[in-house]
Design a protein around this motif. Structure first.
Motif: not given
Ligand SMILES: Cc1ncc(COP(=O)(O)O)c(C=O)c1O
Length: 502
Positions: A261-263, A266-268, A294-299, A191-195, A324-329, A217-219, A334-336
């Motif tokens: 790591t967010l290679p 990177q956020n931020p 490896e956290d890669d939602p922006y690839y 349910s999102g990368s956050q999960q 990875s995630s569909f939240s950015k694209v 790093s990502f807060f 939807l939280r997937v």
């Molecule tokens: C690096 C990173 N990881 C995870 C997330 C969480 O995203 P999601 O909406 O897929 O839970 C974000 C969202 O800001 C992010 O920037």
């Protein structure tokens, strides 16, 4: 009062003090009306600051365990039972029931920022959202229609914890396009990368375990690891990503449970880790036997330059857990998202997920399954890439023209953010409130550091605000920045109250 403090513990000292006193009150050792020692005296006895004891007393007061009166000090409050006998039911002191350490999670700053993002009159640079007006609603409408006729009610029933099978296959193909060889059986829909981050923390971390994180790093990840009571080991990052030379020195001394790591974008900071460092990082993970998250939602959101393979694509030994995630694209609502990795790890993560939410939204998975296959996906990627590149350039130009001397930033090649540094004479504590007065929001850099933030930073998102708002928003933010600068005779303003944020 017998209060023992563990200075090695991840639990803050004020919470250790408040829970020790709470125990004494609840066990009846300290009776109703008992006067607690004055803060200064207890602080001296425990060898801590007075403000620490003050915070502990605040905590007890919030839990309705003590009463504090000016001139009379702090004393144990009447027991709930006593009030109940005379007919009144006292409000339940919920804070008492929250487990130790959990209160640390509460960050009023981020809550205020979200509240600010809701306001229509505010230019929002603070959130990490895609442009709402670019979401392909017509495609959604068509796919829902299609699914109703083909999949039918199944799309609204339960689905496997690991994810809808055909969707996992689609994710396997999507990862193949990124150079990652993982079969559907090695994928877990989240349910999102956050999960995914939370699951990793639950499965791998015990209180006191160490986790390597980039600085900054990502807060959201920092919060998850803190909540797991992990020790965060910061490794500085520069334009080429995490400094793996520093990581090497650290691994020679410490044994972390994870390297987070967010290679890519990177956020931020927007940085992309160089290929050389990616290889070095993996080499270190193998040598010291540490899994890599490896956290890669922006690839997919690269606006220029050559793609660099994800770590997961360079790792034949299964050390990398890829998120990875569909939240950015596409649709954050939807939280997937998904994770992929070696089967034994994915199995444990799936068990943890089952206890948490059984499975991610079935309808969301069917919907995305149709959207990511074929032309629609490529077309949407092309649309967002070209529009976000335009907004990125608009923000770069606005900063170049509006920012006062001493403000610096890097123009990102992809992703969502500008990471700006501003001079030390700008009072960070004033800036957020002044920006709110100027109807503009940003993410303060402090939230992105595991320890003391080294200098003044802020993160600006350029994908969410409408393009015509970017320039005036940046101009207003710079007005706020100038207004927050310490005057040469800075002392005169000392003591000035910080204006409220919202
Ligand atoms: C690096 C990173 N990881 C995870 C997330 C969480 O995203 P999601 O909406 O897929 O839970 C974000 C969202 O800001 C992010 O920037």
């Amino acid at each position: 009062m017998d209060i023992r403090i563990d200075r090695e513990s991840a639990v803050p000292i004020y919470l250790q003090i408040s829970s020790a006193i709470r125990e004494l009150i609840l066990s009846g050792t300290l009776p109703e009306g008992f006067r607690l020692p004055p803060e200064r005296r207890l602080a001296a006895a425990l060898g801590v600051n007075r403000s620490t004891v003050l915070s502990a007393y605040h905590e007890l007061k919030a839990g309705a365990l003590v009463d504090a009166h000016v001139g009379r000090g702090t004393s144990v409050a009447p027991r709930p039972g006593a009030a109940a006998r005379v007919g009144a039911v006292r409000p339940l002191p919920w804070r008492q029931f929250v487990r130790d350490g959990a209160m640390e999670m509460q960050d009023p700053l981020l809550r205020d920022l979200l509240a600010l993002a809701e306001r229509q009159d505010v230019t929002t640079f603070s959130v990490g959202l895609p442009a709402a007006e670019l979401l392909p609603l017509d495609a959604v409408r068509a796919v829902v229609e299609e699914l109703a006729g083909t999949v039918g009610p199944q799309m609204l029933l339960h689905s496997p914890t690991e994810g809808v099978t055909q969707f996992r296959e689609a994710l396997g193909e999507l990862m193949t396009a990124r150079g990652i060889q993982r079969s559907a059986a090695e994928v877990l829909v989240t349910s999102g990368s956050q999960q995914g981050l939370d699951l990793a923390a639950r499965v791998f971390l015990s209180p006191g375990d160490a986790v390597v994180v980039e600085e900054p790093s990502f807060f959201g990840a920092i919060q998850v690891f803190r909540r797991a009571q992990a020790r965060l080991l910061g490794v500085p990052a520069d334009r080429d990503g995490m400094r793996t030379d520093v990581l090497e020195a650290l691994l020679a001394r410490q044994r972390p449970k994870l390297i987070y790591t967010l290679p890519t974008f990177q956020n931020p900071s927007g940085a992309v880790m160089s290929l050389e460092r990616r290889h070095h990082l993996l080499e270190l993970a193998y040598r010291f036997q540490v899994p890599v998250l490896e956290d890669d939602p922006y690839y997919d959101l690269r606006y220029e330059g050559e793609a660099v393979p994800p770590l997961a694509a360079l790792d034949p030994h299964g050390y990398v857990i890829y998120l990875s995630s569909f939240s950015k694209v596409l649709f954050p609502g939807l939280r997937v998202g998904w994770l992929a990795g070696a089967r034994p790890a994915v199995r444990q993560l799936a068990l943890a997920k089952q206890a948490m939410d059984l499975h991610s939204s079935t309808a969301g998975q069917f919907l995305l399954d149709r959207l990511v296959r074929g032309d629609r996906w490529q077309k949407h990627l092309e649309t967002v890439r070209s529009e976000y590149a335009r907004r990125r350039d608009a923000m770069h130009t606005a900063l170049a023209e509006e920012a006062p001397a001493g403000v610096s930033w890097t123009r990102p090649q992809g992703g969502f953010y500008f990471w700006c540094r501003f001079p030390d004479h700008v009072r960070q504590s004033q800036l957020l409130a002044r920006a709110a007065q100027q109807r503009v929001s940003y993410l303060p850099g402090d939230a992105c550091f595991p320890d003391e933030p080294p200098a003044n930073h802020l993160r600006l998102n350029f994908t969410f605000p409408p393009p015509e708002e970017i320039r005036p928003g940046v101009a207003r933010l710079m007005t706020a920045l100038r207004a927050s600068a310490r005057k040469p005779d800075g002392d005169r303003r000392r003591g000035e109250a910080t204006p409220p944020i919202v």
